[in-house]
Design a protein around this motif. Structure first.
Motif, short mmCIF file in Angstrom:
data_model
loop_
_atom_site.label_atom_id
_atom_site.label_comp_id
_atom_site.label_asym_id
_atom_site.label_seq_id
_atom_site.Cartn_x
_atom_site.Cartn_y
_atom_site.Cartn_z
N LYS A 16 -14.12 3.19 9.08
CA LYS A 16 -12.96 3.98 8.22
C LYS A 16 -13.49 5.23 7.49
CE LYS A 16 -10.31 -0.25 6.98
NZ LYS A 16 -10.37 -1.47 5.89
N GLN A 17 -14.76 5.32 7.66
CA GLN A 17 -15.10 6.70 7.10
C GLN A 17 -15.19 7.93 7.86
OE1 GLN A 17 -19.18 5.48 5.49
NE2 GLN A 17 -18.13 4.31 3.94
N LYS A 18 -14.80 7.46 9.34
CA LYS A 18 -14.72 8.61 10.24
C LYS A 18 -13.34 9.33 9.84
CE LYS A 18 -16.99 6.21 14.10
NZ LYS A 18 -16.76 5.66 15.19
N SER A 19 -13.50 10.84 10.50
CA SER A 19 -12.61 11.73 10.19
C SER A 19 -11.22 11.21 11.03
CB SER A 19 -12.58 12.87 10.68
OG SER A 19 -13.02 13.21 12.15
N GLN A 20 -11.43 10.43 12.26
CA GLN A 20 -10.16 9.88 12.84
C GLN A 20 -10.48 8.38 13.19
OE1 GLN A 20 -6.93 9.81 13.74
NE2 GLN A 20 -6.84 11.48 14.81
N PRO A 21 -10.33 7.53 12.29
CA PRO A 21 -10.69 6.30 12.45
C PRO A 21 -9.91 5.39 13.42
CG PRO A 21 -10.03 6.10 10.28
CD PRO A 21 -9.66 7.75 10.69
N THR A 22 -10.46 4.41 14.06
CA THR A 22 -9.51 3.56 15.08
C THR A 22 -9.12 2.25 14.24
OG1 THR A 22 -10.29 4.36 17.05
CG2 THR A 22 -9.12 2.79 17.21
N TYR A 23 -7.99 2.22 13.68
CA TYR A 23 -7.75 1.03 12.85
C TYR A 23 -7.00 -0.01 13.76
CZ TYR A 23 -7.52 4.10 8.71
OH TYR A 23 -8.00 4.92 7.91
N ARG A 24 -7.08 -1.10 13.48
CA ARG A 24 -6.67 -2.39 14.15
C ARG A 24 -5.44 -3.27 13.41
NH1 ARG A 24 -12.49 -4.82 16.35
NH2 ARG A 24 -13.23 -3.01 17.06
N ASP A 25 -5.18 -4.26 14.10
CA ASP A 25 -4.11 -4.96 13.67
C ASP A 25 -3.81 -5.35 12.33
OD1 ASP A 25 -5.16 -5.67 16.63
OD2 ASP A 25 -3.36 -6.72 16.76
N LEU A 26 -4.91 -5.79 11.68
CA LEU A 26 -4.70 -6.07 10.32
C LEU A 26 -4.54 -4.68 9.45
CD1 LEU A 26 -7.37 -8.67 9.72
CD2 LEU A 26 -5.05 -9.14 9.60
N ASP A 27 -5.18 -3.60 9.81
CA ASP A 27 -5.10 -2.37 9.26
C ASP A 27 -3.54 -1.85 9.33
OD1 ASP A 27 -7.79 -2.27 8.63
OD2 ASP A 27 -7.86 -1.61 10.76
N PHE A 28 -2.99 -2.02 10.68
CA PHE A 28 -1.46 -2.05 10.74
C PHE A 28 -0.58 -2.24 9.80
CE2 PHE A 28 2.62 -2.11 12.73
CZ PHE A 28 2.93 -0.79 13.19
N ASN A 29 -0.88 -3.64 9.70
CA ASN A 29 -0.17 -4.55 8.71
C ASN A 29 0.02 -3.99 7.38
OD1 ASN A 29 1.68 -6.76 8.72
ND2 ASN A 29 0.15 -8.29 8.06
N GLU A 30 -1.10 -3.47 6.76
CA GLU A 30 -1.00 -3.07 5.59
C GLU A 30 -0.46 -1.38 5.64
OE1 GLU A 30 -4.64 -2.53 3.46
OE2 GLU A 30 -5.27 -4.61 3.95
N ILE A 31 -0.84 -0.60 6.51
CA ILE A 31 -0.32 0.59 6.60
C ILE A 31 1.26 0.76 6.93
CG2 ILE A 31 -0.58 3.18 7.42
CD1 ILE A 31 -3.65 2.01 7.98
N PHE A 32 1.74 0.06 8.01
CA PHE A 32 3.11 0.29 8.25
C PHE A 32 3.71 -0.97 8.38
CE2 PHE A 32 1.51 4.05 10.47
CZ PHE A 32 2.31 4.89 10.03
N LYS A 33 3.24 -2.12 8.56
CA LYS A 33 3.76 -3.34 8.62
C LYS A 33 4.53 -3.39 10.03
CE LYS A 33 6.14 -6.66 5.39
NZ LYS A 33 5.94 -7.66 6.20
N SER A 34 5.53 -2.51 9.95
CA SER A 34 6.50 -2.50 11.24
C SER A 34 6.79 -0.98 11.45
CB SER A 34 7.91 -3.25 11.28
OG SER A 34 7.37 -4.40 11.60
N LEU A 35 7.22 -0.56 12.72
CA LEU A 35 7.67 0.82 13.21
C LEU A 35 9.06 0.55 13.71
CD1 LEU A 35 4.65 2.20 14.22
CD2 LEU A 35 5.98 3.24 12.70
N TYR A 36 10.25 1.04 13.22
CA TYR A 36 11.50 0.99 13.56
C TYR A 36 12.03 1.94 14.41
CZ TYR A 36 10.85 -2.10 9.57
OH TYR A 36 10.62 -3.25 8.77
N LEU A 37 12.72 1.50 15.53
CA LEU A 37 13.00 2.47 16.72
C LEU A 37 14.53 2.31 16.90
CD1 LEU A 37 9.96 1.01 17.84
CD2 LEU A 37 10.63 3.25 18.93
N GLU A 38 15.21 3.15 17.23
CA GLU A 38 16.61 3.16 17.62
C GLU A 38 16.62 2.27 18.99
OE1 GLU A 38 18.59 6.63 18.49
OE2 GLU A 38 17.76 7.62 16.57
N PRO A 39 17.60 1.50 18.84
CA PRO A 39 17.91 0.43 19.89
C PRO A 39 17.30 1.06 21.56
CG PRO A 39 19.73 0.04 18.73
CD PRO A 39 18.95 1.53 18.26
N GLN A 40 17.71 2.28 21.87
CA GLN A 40 17.58 2.47 23.29
C GLN A 40 15.98 2.66 23.52
OE1 GLN A 40 19.25 6.80 21.78
NE2 GLN A 40 18.33 7.19 23.77
#
Lengths: 452, 452
Positions: free
Chosen positions: A265-289
């Motif tokens: 996490k201290q890196k300039s461009q960290p690679t986050y994982r599943d649990l982090d995604f849940n905290e940061i975004f929860k979900s991303l919403y896309l147009e149906p197409q």
């Protein structure tokens, strides 16, 4: 950019630059480096072990992979790939347009002594042997993915390969081209063999589903240097060039220990994982197409991987969330939506976060060549190809596919979600084609940053 | 057309005709035939041996292949193919759109007892087992060649399969659909195995060169009847439906004994050979664009065959030379030349003979699955697929390719020759699309005949 590299860039810009210019320039640059610089006498006290074959010398700040320095491996790769691809291109007859399945098993070998030989130019690196695995197969793939031999060579020759300071968890050493378009990664003998066996299936995948998110393989090479074999795969970098990602995720659909560590996490461009995604975004919403395109691709890709008994792969997700949402909104209205493929592969897939902010997604499926249980996978592919009725019952046995189902379900229910279209995009006279869209976002982000 | 078959045609015309209608009709027709009719107790004095497994009963006028009558085999094939293709279509999920290379090795087996079973309808033929080889692979090929499952079933169900009075030289028994669109041919176990192994390469060929002249394979089946296995391949008939060929040639590029025998020449539609061609036509002259397309296809196809170590194949050439050249000239002016592929595969390739008379050519490359040296060919393909460096040198060894070179040279220098375009085709307002071209020629020929 250092001065020594400017000549490379200049050369690349000249349309008439031919193979021998490139060789000359590579040679010149190699000459500037003294051979001793690549000396790899290792003082054990000065090195940190990063993987089975990978070390880091803290005094010289150099990565070492199997007795050779990362920089020297990179130069040898550039030198040999350019030489071989050019030779291959030159000797190509019209009949060679035909790719036979036997071609996937072929190799092309060249010896590059430092002193030069009848067919190879002089260089100041250590003597090395070079082997291109299935050169015709990979050339076919590159062309199918829109990369000509000229593109390939010029991207690789553009500048010195950058050794990545952050080697993969596997202990592999990685390089990128200066523009970040290609990723070079060391692979094991078993991985190299597995990839070679997968090429036929990969061919079928690319034909049947050009929108695939699977890793785009551009080449597979073996460098024999200081009596050790260094196997390298060249892949497309899924992430955009010139746009800084807001977040980067490695997602597997598992929540157990799937969290970036403190160090990461201290890196300039960290690679986050599943649990982090849940905290940061929860979900991303896309147009149906777009959701539907992602759904198709993910299901298709995981079915292919499952058929090869591959699991434990990851979805690599890059998210760009521009700070100035107004500029983006303007741009988006003008954007051409005609070619989804271009959008996915060049411009990023538009999505919104839970607060309605506009994001752009870059997606790739990686880690298809993992070590775990590779012997079993090889055996499986082998059986599948093998003829004879006594083997058919073994072929029909499908791998359980549990990983696939969890992966599909998590990506398509948790990570990505379809949303209703709020407003119709107005028809404007002039729309920006998808190819220029990336550039436009890049500018918009920069402007946005300046404004903040 | 016999009365008993009219119901089939009617059924085929009804759009709503579903699988169960077809099964019912097959059953009804099968019922009309008494089971005893297919009795195969053979009186040795009454039979003529036509091949290893093929006999002809002079009293009943029936062909016999491995204990079963040709008519019964034909009915069982129709019955089982329709049943299986429909089942396959019904159980198809969206995920099944993906063809994996493992699919080429799979089979689908069904047992059809005369009394019927839970999943199979009753019938009055002998009990039989049926096996579809690589059903998904062949379905993919058919679809790629523009044949939907509905087309496939309706063509096969149209009417009784015609046992050909003229079995192949190999001793194989052959059938055609009533409209001559498909050819059914018995193959040996080795040939069936070889074809199954070739499917991957065949897939690559169709993708890379859709204009290929190679045999179009639509299906590979094994019928187990009276304790004997009858292997059948279904192929496209290269020759047009509804147009009578003026000449038919089987060409190899060799002049040694390549002449139709007296017996052959007395047939209504003899198959002429290389020496006969030389006498009848000497050469056929094509506009450069058509010559170049033929050149590409022949070179491509022979390269593929050579790579599989296949030789002794033939170019099957059908020539239609309409008697009334005036009508044809008129038609030709109106013809759309936009789609060469349609022209080749549907309308015939236009050419002129040495006297300038207009002809139309139908071309196919056949005899790809020959017995001669098949063990060696199998071994070769096998090695090519096999991994491991100890086998690579064997793979790299290319077959001598002498046959290919003679074949290419003879076809492209002797049989076909380019000619200069004498007159430009005038631009007319209305041109006949290539798809209707065949119909137009057919009408023109009929009219021409009436006039003579």
């Amino acid at each position: 950019m250092s001065e020594e590299n400017q000549s490379f860039v200049k050369m690349e810009r000249e349309e008439s630059a031919n193979f021998f210019d490139i060789v000359k320039l590579t040679k010149e640059r190699a000459n500037e480096k003294k051979n001793e610089e690549f000396s790899t006498k290792i003082n054990r006290k000065e090195t940190v072990r990063l993987g089975k074959h990978t070390k880091f010398n803290e005094t010289t700040n150099a990565f070492i992979f199997k007795r050779s320095q990362g920089d020297e491996i990179g130069l040898a790769l550039q030198f040999a790939i350019i030489h071989l691809t050019e030779l291959f291109k030159k000797n190509k007859s019209s009949k060679d347009d035909l790719l036979l399945f036997q071609d996937f098993q072929k190799t092309k070998k060249v010896y590059f002594p430092a002193a030069g030989s009848e067919n190879t130019p002089k260089h100041t690196l250590s003597d090395f042997k070079f082997k291109a695995q299935s050169p015709k197969g990979f050339q076919y793939f590159r062309n199918a993915l829109g990369i000509s031999d000229e593109d390939y060579i010029s991207t690789i020759a553009k500048d010195k390969l950058k050794v990545m300071g952050n080697p993969a968890k596997s202990g592999a050493l990685m390089w990128t081209t200066s523009d970040n378009q290609y990723v070079f990664k060391t692979v094991s003998k078993a991985q190299s063999k597995f990839l070679k066996q997968m090429l036929l299936g990969y061919y079928m995948t690319l034909h049947q589903h050009p929108n695939t998110f699977l890793t785009k393989f551009y080449g597979l090479y073996t460098l024999r240097m200081r009596k050790r074999s260094i196997r390298i795969v060249v892949m497309r970098n899924f992430f955009p060039h010139g746009i800084e990602l807001t977040h980067k995720f490695d997602l597997k659909g598992s929540t157990i220990s799937r969290e970036a560590g403190e160090k990461e996490k201290q890196k300039s461009q960290p690679t986050y994982r599943d649990l982090d995604f849940n905290e940061i975004f929860k979900s991303l919403y896309l147009e149906p197409q777009y959701y539907s395109e992602i759904e198709n691709s993910i299901k298709f890709d995981s079915t292919v991987l499952d058929a090869y008994n591959i699991f434990d792969y990851s979805l690599l997700l890059g998210v760009v969330k521009p700070k100035d949402q107004g500029i983006i909104k303007d741009l988006q209205r003008k954007m051409s939506r005609e070619n989804f493929q271009n959008m996915v592969f060049q411009g990023g897939i538009p999505a919104k976060d839970k607060d309605g902010a506009q994001c752009y997604l870059y997606i790739g499926i990686v880690d298809m060549l993992q070590e775990y249980d590779l012997a079993h996978k090889l055996q499986y592919v082998w059986k599948a190809v093998k003829h004879g009725p006594h083997n058919l019952h073994k072929v029909s046995v499908q791998p359980p596919g549990k990983y696939k189902h969890r992966f599909d379900s998590y990506m398509l229910n948790n990570i990505f979600q379809p949303k209703k279209i709020e407003e119709k995009t107005p028809e404007l006279e002039e729309r920006i084609p998808a190819k220029n869209w990336q550039k436009a976002i890049s500018l918009a982000i920069k402007n946005g940053k300046d404004l903040n």
